[in-house]
Design a protein around this motif. Sequence first.
Motif, PDB file in Angstrom:
ATOM      1  N   ARG A  90      46.784  39.636  -8.811  1.00 29.99           N
ATOM      2  CA  ARG A  90      45.996  39.441 -10.025  1.00 29.99           C
ATOM      3  C   ARG A  90      44.485  39.545  -9.808  1.00 29.99           C
ATOM      4  O   ARG A  90      43.736  39.689 -10.779  1.00 29.99           O
ATOM      5  N   LEU A  91      44.063  39.460  -8.580  1.00 32.01           N
ATOM      6  CA  LEU A  91      42.628  39.493  -8.293  1.00 32.01           C
ATOM      7  C   LEU A  91      41.957  40.792  -8.743  1.00 32.01           C
ATOM      8  O   LEU A  91      40.849  40.744  -9.302  1.00 32.01           O
ATOM      9  N   SER A  93      42.540  42.641 -11.281  1.00 34.32           N
ATOM     10  CA  SER A  93      42.324  42.590 -12.733  1.00 34.32           C
ATOM     11  C   SER A  93      41.127  41.710 -13.074  1.00 34.32           C
ATOM     12  O   SER A  93      40.319  42.046 -13.949  1.00 34.32           O
ATOM     13  N   THR A  94      41.003  40.572 -12.389  1.00 32.94           N
ATOM     14  CA  THR A  94      39.870  39.678 -12.639  1.00 32.94           C
ATOM     15  C   THR A  94      38.562  40.328 -12.208  1.00 32.94           C
ATOM     16  O   THR A  94      37.544  40.224 -12.908  1.00 32.94           O
ATOM     17  N   LEU A  97      37.562  42.889 -14.787  1.00 36.58           N
ATOM     18  CA  LEU A  97      37.031  42.234 -15.977  1.00 36.58           C
ATOM     19  C   LEU A  97      35.607  41.737 -15.747  1.00 36.58           C
ATOM     20  O   LEU A  97      34.726  41.921 -16.589  1.00 36.58           O
ATOM     21  N   CYS A  98      35.366  41.129 -14.594  1.00 37.55           N
ATOM     22  CA  CYS A  98      34.029  40.619 -14.290  1.00 37.55           C
ATOM     23  C   CYS A  98      33.016  41.752 -14.154  1.00 37.55           C
ATOM     24  O   CYS A  98      31.874  41.622 -14.596  1.00 37.55           O
ATOM     25  N   ALA A 162      46.751  45.260 -19.304  1.00 38.33           N
ATOM     26  CA  ALA A 162      45.664  45.373 -18.338  1.00 38.33           C
ATOM     27  C   ALA A 162      45.072  46.774 -18.315  1.00 38.33           C
ATOM     28  O   ALA A 162      44.499  47.195 -17.311  1.00 38.33           O
ATOM     29  N   GLU A 244      40.605  35.036 -20.123  1.00 43.41           N
ATOM     30  CA  GLU A 244      41.884  35.651 -19.745  1.00 43.41           C
ATOM     31  C   GLU A 244      43.044  35.015 -20.499  1.00 43.41           C
ATOM     32  O   GLU A 244      44.000  35.709 -20.874  1.00 43.41           O
ATOM     33  N   TRP A 249      44.877  38.483 -20.519  1.00 43.53           N
ATOM     34  CA  TRP A 249      44.509  39.367 -19.404  1.00 43.53           C
ATOM     35  C   TRP A 249      45.130  38.822 -18.107  1.00 43.53           C
ATOM     36  O   TRP A 249      44.941  37.661 -17.769  1.00 43.53           O
ATOM     37  N   GLY A 251      44.900  37.990 -14.973  1.00 43.76           N
ATOM     38  CA  GLY A 251      44.049  37.728 -13.811  1.00 43.76           C
ATOM     39  C   GLY A 251      44.308  36.351 -13.227  1.00 43.76           C
ATOM     40  O   GLY A 251      45.226  35.637 -13.626  1.00 43.76           O
ATOM     41  N   ILE A 252      43.449  35.952 -12.281  1.00 36.55           N
ATOM     42  CA  ILE A 252      43.672  34.670 -11.611  1.00 36.55           C
ATOM     43  C   ILE A 252      43.300  33.494 -12.518  1.00 36.55           C
ATOM     44  O   ILE A 252      43.763  32.375 -12.297  1.00 36.55           O
ATOM     45  N   THR A 271      43.761  29.316  -6.220  1.00 38.88           N
ATOM     46  CA  THR A 271      42.843  29.981  -7.143  1.00 38.88           C
ATOM     47  C   THR A 271      41.439  29.395  -7.055  1.00 38.88           C
ATOM     48  O   THR A 271      40.450  30.113  -7.163  1.00 38.88           O
TER      49      THR A 271
END
Length: 303
Positions: A90-91, A93-94, A97-98, A162, A244, A249, A251-252, A271
């Motif tokens: 999941r990292l 995806s995060t 997003l960031c 995603a 999220e 979304w 992500g974490i 996390t």
Amino acid sequence: MGLRLLLGAVTIAVVVTATFALLYVVPGDPARGIAGPRATPELLERIREQLHLTAPLWEQYWEYVKGVFTGDLGESYQRGTSVATLIGDRLPSTLLLCAAALFVEILLGAALGTWEALRGRRLLPVLMTNIALLAVPAFALGYLFLLAFGYGLGIAPVSNGADAAHLVLPAIVLGLTGVPYYASVVRDGMAATLASPHVRTAVAKGLSRPAVLRRHVLRCTLSPVLTMAGMDVAIFVSNVVFVETIFGWPGIGRLQVTAFADQDRPVLMGTVVVAAVLVVLGNLLADTLRSVVDPRSRQELTT
């Protein structure tokens, strides 16, 4: 830089210790969450032994710390899967997003700040925009955007996903929360640089305004922007949990919410540890880029 690395390691160690202490102080029995409300005392005791929850607290802490610094974050109570694997899936995806949110807030913040700096005074539209964005928390802004553009206008997807289409709304919401800060930093930096003697000299020599902005003002303004970007990682880490979850979304941040509801301590602690590492690495990366853009900051980084 060596001192900063040491401080980063100390920060991560403090976060690990505080998170471990808080999670084991709050009420809740992971064995009960796994076995269900009708589980017998014998079954609960067997699960606690399998999870090493019957060991002394200091021993559990020491084993966890050793695992963290060797990359072993334990196994999920609910999924029976390695925590590192769950977070690793999941990292990306995060991080995506960031990165998209960072682009949004720098682009909009720089535009508003440049507008005010070149006008030489505070502008009411910019001021009202900044106040509005500062007054609305990320989770409220997320729900407003989801209702307006997802359910109301129907121009954005509302289901989990995603892909690029699902990225737009959460990236805008996460990015808008930082726009006022970048607008302020860019405005102050540009105003100070435009009023400096070397810029006035360049203008007096006949250098065009675009050339002055490109050669002198931009580089001096980039340094505080990069500093703000490094600090932004910590804000993203907290806000990404809400964003999220609202937009589905994967992500974490969403994983953290699920782990909290399931009393899945290894996932929840994993996390938090990863978030602390991201904050430290984000600040180190920002400092490194700042030293490249602004050589005057290299002496600061060596101390």
